[in-house]
Design a protein around this motif. Sequence first.
Motif, PDB file in Angstrom:
ATOM      1  N   VAL A   4       0.861  -1.183   0.000  1.00 43.20           N
ATOM      2  CA  VAL A   4       0.000   0.000   0.000  1.00 43.20           C
ATOM      3  C   VAL A   4       0.900   1.238   0.000  1.00 43.20           C
ATOM      4  O   VAL A   4       1.752   1.375   0.876  1.00 43.20           O
ATOM      5  CB  VAL A   4      -0.930   0.029   1.231  1.00 43.20           C
ATOM      6  N   MET A  32     -10.707  -1.414   0.698  1.00 42.80           N
ATOM      7  CA  MET A  32      -9.763  -0.342   1.031  1.00 42.80           C
ATOM      8  C   MET A  32     -10.446   0.616   1.990  1.00 42.80           C
ATOM      9  O   MET A  32     -11.681   0.773   1.957  1.00 42.80           O
ATOM     10  CB  MET A  32      -9.306   0.390  -0.234  1.00 42.80           C
ATOM     11  N   PHE A  90      -4.083   7.220   7.563  1.00 40.11           N
ATOM     12  CA  PHE A  90      -3.600   5.935   7.049  1.00 40.11           C
ATOM     13  C   PHE A  90      -4.625   5.345   6.100  1.00 40.11           C
ATOM     14  O   PHE A  90      -5.826   5.329   6.389  1.00 40.11           O
ATOM     15  CB  PHE A  90      -3.365   4.943   8.190  1.00 40.11           C
ATOM     16  N   ALA A 103      -5.041  -6.619   7.537  1.00 36.59           N
ATOM     17  CA  ALA A 103      -5.141  -5.322   6.869  1.00 36.59           C
ATOM     18  C   ALA A 103      -3.732  -4.767   6.724  1.00 36.59           C
ATOM     19  O   ALA A 103      -2.953  -4.756   7.676  1.00 36.59           O
ATOM     20  CB  ALA A 103      -6.018  -4.362   7.676  1.00 36.59           C
ATOM     21  N   PHE A 105      -1.334  -1.550   5.870  1.00 36.15           N
ATOM     22  CA  PHE A 105      -1.415  -0.106   5.947  1.00 36.15           C
ATOM     23  C   PHE A 105      -0.365   0.568   5.068  1.00 36.15           C
ATOM     24  O   PHE A 105       0.734   0.036   4.882  1.00 36.15           O
ATOM     25  CB  PHE A 105      -1.209   0.357   7.396  1.00 36.15           C
ATOM     26  N   GLY A 106      -0.714   1.754   4.582  1.00 36.74           N
ATOM     27  CA  GLY A 106       0.271   2.618   3.951  1.00 36.74           C
ATOM     28  C   GLY A 106       1.147   3.264   5.019  1.00 36.74           C
ATOM     29  O   GLY A 106       0.931   3.074   6.216  1.00 36.74           O
ATOM     30  N   GLN A 107       2.131   4.045   4.579  1.00 40.55           N
ATOM     31  CA  GLN A 107       3.101   4.614   5.516  1.00 40.55           C
ATOM     32  C   GLN A 107       2.566   5.832   6.247  1.00 40.55           C
ATOM     33  O   GLN A 107       3.224   6.333   7.160  1.00 40.55           O
ATOM     34  CB  GLN A 107       4.408   4.962   4.785  1.00 40.55           C
TER      35      GLN A 107
ATOM     36  N   TYR B  36      -2.175  -5.240  16.309  1.00 41.16           N
ATOM     37  CA  TYR B  36      -1.201  -4.508  15.510  1.00 41.16           C
ATOM     38  C   TYR B  36      -0.228  -3.779  16.419  1.00 41.16           C
ATOM     39  O   TYR B  36      -0.602  -3.284  17.494  1.00 41.16           O
ATOM     40  CB  TYR B  36      -1.903  -3.487  14.598  1.00 41.16           C
ATOM     41  N   LYS B  42       5.870   5.023  12.426  1.00 43.57           N
ATOM     42  CA  LYS B  42       5.690   3.953  11.434  1.00 43.57           C
ATOM     43  C   LYS B  42       4.204   3.594  11.266  1.00 43.57           C
ATOM     44  O   LYS B  42       3.344   4.102  11.968  1.00 43.57           O
ATOM     45  CB  LYS B  42       6.475   2.711  11.865  1.00 43.57           C
ATOM     46  N   ARG B  43       3.965   2.721  10.342  1.00 44.67           N
ATOM     47  CA  ARG B  43       2.595   2.252  10.115  1.00 44.67           C
ATOM     48  C   ARG B  43       2.263   1.090  11.042  1.00 44.67           C
ATOM     49  O   ARG B  43       3.156   0.359  11.469  1.00 44.67           O
ATOM     50  CB  ARG B  43       2.448   1.799   8.654  1.00 44.67           C
ATOM     51  N   PRO B  44       1.001   0.863  11.370  1.00 46.98           N
ATOM     52  CA  PRO B  44       0.623  -0.335  12.145  1.00 46.98           C
ATOM     53  C   PRO B  44       0.897  -1.595  11.337  1.00 46.98           C
ATOM     54  O   PRO B  44       0.652  -1.642  10.127  1.00 46.98           O
ATOM     55  CB  PRO B  44      -0.882  -0.151  12.364  1.00 46.98           C
ATOM     56  N   ILE B 100     -14.395  -4.763   7.540  1.00 43.68           N
ATOM     57  CA  ILE B 100     -13.482  -3.710   7.986  1.00 43.68           C
ATOM     58  C   ILE B 100     -13.342  -3.825   9.493  1.00 43.68           C
ATOM     59  O   ILE B 100     -14.337  -3.815  10.215  1.00 43.68           O
ATOM     60  CB  ILE B 100     -14.027  -2.313   7.618  1.00 43.68           C
TER      61      ILE B 100
END
Lengths: 114, 113
Positions: A4, A32, A90, A103, A105-107, B36, B42-44, B100
Amino acid sequence: NAGVTQTPKFQVLKTGQSMTLQCAQDMNHEYMSWYRQDPGMGLRLIHYSVGAGITDQGEVPNGYNVSRSTTEDFPLRLLSAAPSQTSVYFCASNWAGDGATEAFFGQGTRLTVV
Amino acid sequence: GENVEQHPSTLSVQEGDSAVIKCTYSDSASNYFPWYKQELGKRPQLIIDIRSNVGEKKDQRIAVTLNKTAKHFSLHITETQPEDSAVYFCAARASGGSYIPTFGRGTSLIVHP
């Protein structure tokens, strides 16, 4: 396989300006979503999409628009930026179905509205 | 919709101690519970998950437990190390519907050397 990808990583906007946060995934995921992360509030869902042409609102949709014209792309539009939209955003994607799990995630995009 | 509560919001431990983070959920249809880890800036990223047909799952120093009757699940980290310092999020996701996940508010874990 990039996963992503979100752009930009940082952005400063003036109140009232509009902008689009870009999100793209190359995993062919149906789902998404966009989250915003604020201190002590966790990850709150803004909008999500279950496939091309289908979007729905999450917990905090006001002030944001989305569209999903392709499986890969899910941009988030801020119509008229407000200081309350200062946050880290995000994008995430995942497979659908009970066998689907994680899931990705993007940065993240750190947005400041002044 | 689903509501996920997470406690504590901050957890401070000494290196080598154990850490436990607890979450409760409201929707009895939820059947998938991921955890997570988000390091600073940073991202999860997924560290472990559990499905509703399993009561416990382990992966080296981390484990998750699930009590479907009470609608709560927990993350256990043993022999904590400074690199475990991060924000941890629990989530719950129901079968069908939007797929989701709904996230808890996060726990900031600080491991002191």
